[in-house]
Design a protein around this motif. Structure first.
Motif, short mmCIF file in Angstrom:
data_model
loop_
_atom_site.label_atom_id
_atom_site.label_comp_id
_atom_site.label_asym_id
_atom_site.label_seq_id
_atom_site.Cartn_x
_atom_site.Cartn_y
_atom_site.Cartn_z
N LYS B 145 -0.56 -48.24 -8.02
CA LYS B 145 -0.45 -48.76 -9.38
C LYS B 145 -0.94 -47.65 -10.29
N VAL B 146 -0.09 -47.27 -11.26
CA VAL B 146 -0.47 -46.17 -12.14
C VAL B 146 -0.29 -46.55 -13.61
N LYS B 147 -1.09 -45.91 -14.46
CA LYS B 147 -0.86 -46.04 -15.89
C LYS B 147 -0.95 -44.66 -16.52
N SER B 148 -0.57 -44.57 -17.76
CA SER B 148 -0.58 -43.27 -18.43
C SER B 148 -1.73 -43.18 -19.40
N LYS B 149 -2.32 -41.98 -19.47
CA LYS B 149 -3.40 -41.77 -20.45
C LYS B 149 -2.80 -41.40 -21.80
N LYS B 150 -1.50 -41.11 -21.81
CA LYS B 150 -0.85 -40.72 -23.05
C LYS B 150 0.36 -41.61 -23.32
N ALA B 151 0.79 -41.62 -24.58
CA ALA B 151 1.99 -42.37 -24.93
C ALA B 151 3.08 -41.37 -25.33
N PRO B 152 4.34 -41.69 -25.16
CA PRO B 152 4.80 -42.88 -24.46
C PRO B 152 4.72 -42.71 -22.93
N PHE B 153 4.56 -43.81 -22.24
CA PHE B 153 4.59 -43.81 -20.77
C PHE B 153 6.06 -43.98 -20.38
N ILE B 154 6.56 -43.03 -19.60
CA ILE B 154 7.97 -43.07 -19.21
C ILE B 154 8.07 -43.56 -17.77
#
Lengths: 249, 328
Positions: B145-154
């Motif tokens: 499970k991953v998330k992004s520290k920056k936007a936008p998350f692609i």
């Protein structure tokens, strides 16, 4: 012709994967490391281009010093020299990986950059197109054929139900798909020669990771093992099960 | 105002891929939790006419980059269009199908924007206000499970995993044109020709039924039996690595850790023993059937249903029985 192959060391595909106690990475104990299978196609293609057009094949990898034996295997296949961009831990993030590789590539002045379409650890398929974007050169991904002539390349890339024929200027990046060629085995002579080839370690340019791994887990085991019967007599029962129990027909 | 979710709605030859609708559905689901609009982007040439259709699947707004230069896919041309759409639409998240196109495009866009991209997600959710993607790693032997520290998350979403939303013909959405500011000269890698494989053949990654063969097929002729079953039930033929390496079937048909990772509704494994690398590529199938002579074959341990027997007898019988049951 300067040909650089970006290579990664990955767990053997036969390895059983366990999650380490931090719940975010794999448990590396007992894992055997090999050249990423898709990178072997990239190395083979690089060697073939060199055999035809001359030049040098340089292996570039981002890893810790532990990668040395696996990189030597690539040299044993016939690559001329290797550069190991040393980092404490391989980044999970494709962009951080691509940024470190792009920095390393800038010093190598490559005409052709080859790498596997994906590494079979994180299965990202991202590093090739990212490096292309960062260096401002084209990347043709998932290729099954490559022809280099007159400072140009024509590649075939796989798409759904067919292929695209892509023509590109050089320098360019190509990511290798299975089917591109049949990688050679290292000969005994190659293995002996590889010991003397240059393998330079440099500190990798550190890059900030933007992906954050929250959790790693092993998917729940399938509850399989239901033998419906033997031979064709079991077929009517199977079809009934597919139709009314699994509801997939 | 919450950031919007931009969906890259993939089309080829003026027709949307089924996965384009799947991705809009997933985007709608995310938007319902964090707010913002679902903005669908269509890139191509002469595609304005089809763009409006996306409103019925849940797009709140439709953005069109229509240019002769974008007629065929190019990383440079299409990524310029996506980057432009991201900037103009305050996108906090960009979703695309994990097709060959999406998997080439997403990383180029992420690198251009200096942000994170996650490939081939099989789940997407909102946790603590952030978009979290679940994706297989190590050929499906593990999930992260991953998330992004920056936007936008692609994020690219695996085809066939997310449901196609029910189409609502009454819905419409504003259509806005954007200019990707791309010229033919700036595209250094150009598609010269599209070579179709077996005409109209569905890719393994998009198929909802796969009939796969392994070493037990004994030779290229063996696959004809599988073709017949696949044709009868609207499926596609796949293979294990040993059958591909033996030269019996094309590499494009390989399922497994060094082949394609698939998630069909029904996977029928014929003469496949079940090496760990093969299981990695198909174990997320909804229902697995194994047909094998060897009752000890590991494939039986993960198959929902198994028949121990000679596949050259069982497969034709299965074809006849399914036709009888389903075909009327």
């Amino acid at each position: 012709m300067n040909i650089v192959v970006c290579m990664k060391r990955v767990p053997d595909t036969a390895a059983k994967i366990r999650v380490s106690s931090n719940g975010k990475t794999i448990d590396e104990s007992g894992i055997e490391y090999v050249i990423n299978p898709y990178d072997e196609y990239a190395i083979e293609e690089a060697l073939r281009i060199k055999e035809k057009s001359g030049g040098e094949v340089i292996i570039l990898t981002l890893d810790s010093s532990d990668a040395q034996p696996v990189v030597r295997n690539a040299l044993a296949m016939g690559a001329d020299r290797a550069v190991l961009l040393k980092c404490a831990a391989k980044p999970v993030d494709s962009l951080a990986t691509a940024q470190a590789l792009a920095a390393g590539l800038k010093e190598l002045n490559a005409d052709i950059i080859l790498m596997g379409k994906q590494a079979v650890d994180y299965d990202n398929l991202q590093v090739g197109p990212m490096v292309g974007q960062l260096l401002g050169i084209p990347c043709v991904s998932v290729i099954t054929k490559l022809e280099i002539a007159d400072g140009k390349a024509v590649a075939r890339r796989q798409i759904e139900g067919g292929e695209e024929v892509v023509e590109t200027t050089l320098p360019a990046i190509f990511t290798a798909q299975k089917g591109l060629n049949e990688p050679r085995y290292a000969s005994l002579k190659g293995i002996m020669a590889a010991k003397k080839k240059s393998l330079v370690e440099k500190d990798a340019q550190s890059a900030e990771e933007c992906i954050e791994v929250l959790k790693m887990e092993i998917p729940p085991a399938r509850k399989g093992g239901r033998i419906v019967g033997q031979g064709i007599d079991a077929v009517p029962e199977l079809v009934k099960l597919l139709q009314f129990e699994a509801k997939v027909l | 105002m919450m950031a919007n979710i931009l969906v890259f709605a993939e089309q080829r030859d003026g027709k949307f891929k089924k996965s384009a609708y799947e991705v809009i559905g997933a985007a709608k689901n995310i938007a319902s939790q964090i707010g913002g609009q679902v903005v669908a982007l269509v890139v191509g040439s002469g595609i304005e006419g089809i763009a409006g259709e996306l409103a019925g699947y849940g797009a709140d707004k439709i953005v069109v980059a229509d240019n002769e230069v974008l007629k065929l896919y190019s990383t440079a041309g299409y990524s310029a269009a996506v980057v432009e759409a991201v900037k103009k639409n305050d996108a906090g998240c960009v979703l695309m199908p994990a097709s060959f196109m999406g998997k080439d495009l997403a990383p180029a866009v992420a690198a251009a924007l200096g942000t994170a991209s996650a490939t081939d997600a099989i789940g997407i959710e909102v946790a603590d206000g952030a978009v979290v993607a679940t994706r297989p790693v190590y050929g499906g032997k593990s999930l992260v499970k991953v998330k992004s520290k920056k936007a936008p998350f692609i994020v690219t979403l695996r085809p066939n995993v997310f449901p196609v939303p029910q189409k609502d013909e009454s819905k419409s959405a504003a259509i806005e044109k954007i200019d990707a500011h791309i010229s033919a000269d700036s595209i250094k890698a150009k598609v010269k020709e599209v070579v179709a494989g077996a005409a109209g053949k569905l890719d393994l990654t998009e198929a909802s039924i796969i009939v796969a063969g392994g070493r037990g097929m004994k030779g290229p002729e063996g696959f004809k039996v599988l073709e017949e079953l696949a044709d009868a039930i609207g499926g596609v033929v796949g293979a294990s690595r040993s059958a591909v390496d033996a030269g019996w079937i094309s590499q494009a048909d390989q399922v497994g850790q060094t082949g394609k990772v698939v998630s069909p509704t029904l996977y029928i494994a014929c003469g496949i023993s079940g090496a760990i690398q093969h299981l990695a590529g198909m174990s997320s199938s909804k229902c697995i059937v194994a047909i094998n002579k060897d009752p000890e074959a590991p494939i039986f341990q993960i198959a929902d249903f198994g028949i121990v027997g000679d596949l050259f007898e069982v497969v034709p019988a299965l074809k006849a029985e399914i036709k009888k049951a389903v075909g009327g």
